[in-house]
Design an enzyme around this catalytic site. Structure first.
Site, short mmCIF file in Angstrom:
data_model
loop_
_atom_site.label_atom_id
_atom_site.label_comp_id
_atom_site.label_asym_id
_atom_site.label_seq_id
_atom_site.Cartn_x
_atom_site.Cartn_y
_atom_site.Cartn_z
CB ALA A 250 -0.92 0.00 1.21
CB ALA A 251 4.40 1.91 -0.76
N GLY A 252 2.21 3.27 -2.40
CA GLY A 252 1.76 4.36 -3.27
C GLY A 252 0.43 4.93 -2.84
CG ASP A 253 -2.97 2.56 -3.04
OD1 ASP A 253 -2.92 3.17 -4.13
OD2 ASP A 253 -3.20 1.33 -2.97
#
Length: 307
Positions: A250-253
């Protein structure tokens, strides 16, 4: 004052398969562990914004099934308005995540109800969109729905943010209604034809997107950080915080939800918002899962303020 954010996006139940590495064609590989958690790019971004104290409304769809109830419960737990989440006959979206020991992941998605929503959900949500500072969307829901939402947002003077993931061709009509686009390096290459590997190629790709009528660009580069450029020519590569990644799911989110919670509608504090979002993302990758890994505002600010 907290931002008011509407997220149009996907709701998925994630099945996380922990493996040493990706299997070769024809190979059977033993799994280390299996887990189930809430996810979907839309849900992740909405919860990230909510945990950074934004007032969040969600537009999307779930099935009439236990997975759908699970996702609605998760949104409500973070105080997100779910009045515009339609219950549909299609099954709730699901994602199957192959998580390697390195922390890298590969994801296979079943769209389900996410792909079954219609443009009517946008008209039904008009008052909530009108009351928002920002409208955020990705490409895990139908393109025509996103196009309708961004057109309405522009008419209502609501700022729009597009995360073009998974990457696909963007309609010309949609491009003219995007205030900020946030692709990663792979998505930027697919959208511009420019292989993004460093600051110079980031600038070239950003220039091409701005030439297409998009006012502001952030290209996320994982460990390298995030490059931004505005239509006024302000640009910089903001380095990432160095941490040991356990799970990048979920890094980008997390980055996008945290960013929109800090961003001014004038985009004048873009660099400051990127630093905050980068710190939030760096905390998320040190934990397992999508939604369970997303940090809260107090945690992010404490880390930013510590030496």
């Amino acid at each position: 004052m907290s931002n008011k954010v509407t997220v149009l996006g996907s709701l998925n139940v994630d099945t996380i398969l922990r493996i040493p590495r990706l299997p070769q064609p024809g190979e059977t590989l033993k799994m280390d562990d299996i887990g189930v958690a809430g996810g979907g790019k839309g849900a992740n971004q909405a919860i990230s914004a909510a945990r950074s104290k934004s007032h969040v409304t969600f537009i999307g769809g779930v099935g009439n099934d236990v997975q759908g109830e699970m996702m609605l419960k998760l949104l409500k737990e973070d105080g997100i308005n779910i009045n515009n989440v339609a219950k549909l006959n299609e099954g709730t979206g699901q994602a199957f995540i192959l998580l390697q020991e390195s922390g890298e992941n590969s994801i296979v998605i079943y769209g389900g109800a996410n792909q079954a929503i219609k443009t009517t959900v946008i008209q039904n949500a008009m008052n909530d969109i009108k009351d928002s500072d920002f409208l955020v969307a990705q490409f895990e829901t139908p393109l025509e729905v996103t196009n309708e939402a961004f057109k309405l947002a522009r008419e209502l003077n609501v700022k729009t943010i597009l995360n073009p993931a998974p990457a696909t061709d963007i309609l010309d009509e949609l491009k003219k209604n995007i205030d900020l686009i946030i692709p990663n390096e792979t998505e930027a290459e697919l959208l511009t034809g420019i292989k993004v590997v460093d600051e110079d190629t980031c600038r070239q790709a950003a220039d091409k997107l701005i030439d297409q009528g998009i006012n502001n660009v952030i290209i996320t580069l994982g460990k390298q950080g995030a490059y931004y450029k505005t239509k006024d020519g302000v640009c910089e590569l903001v380095p990432a915080f160095k941490v040991k990644a356990i799970d990048t799911t979920a890094a980008g989110d997390t980055f996008i939800g945290a960013l929109v919670s800090k961003l001014d509608t004038s985009f004048s504090n873009l660099r400051e918002a990127i630093i905050y979002a980068s710190k939030a993302s760096s905390l998320a990758v040190q934990r397992l899962g999508a939604i369970p890994s997303i940090p809260y505002k107090d945690d992010v600010e404490k880390q930013l303020n510590s030496k």
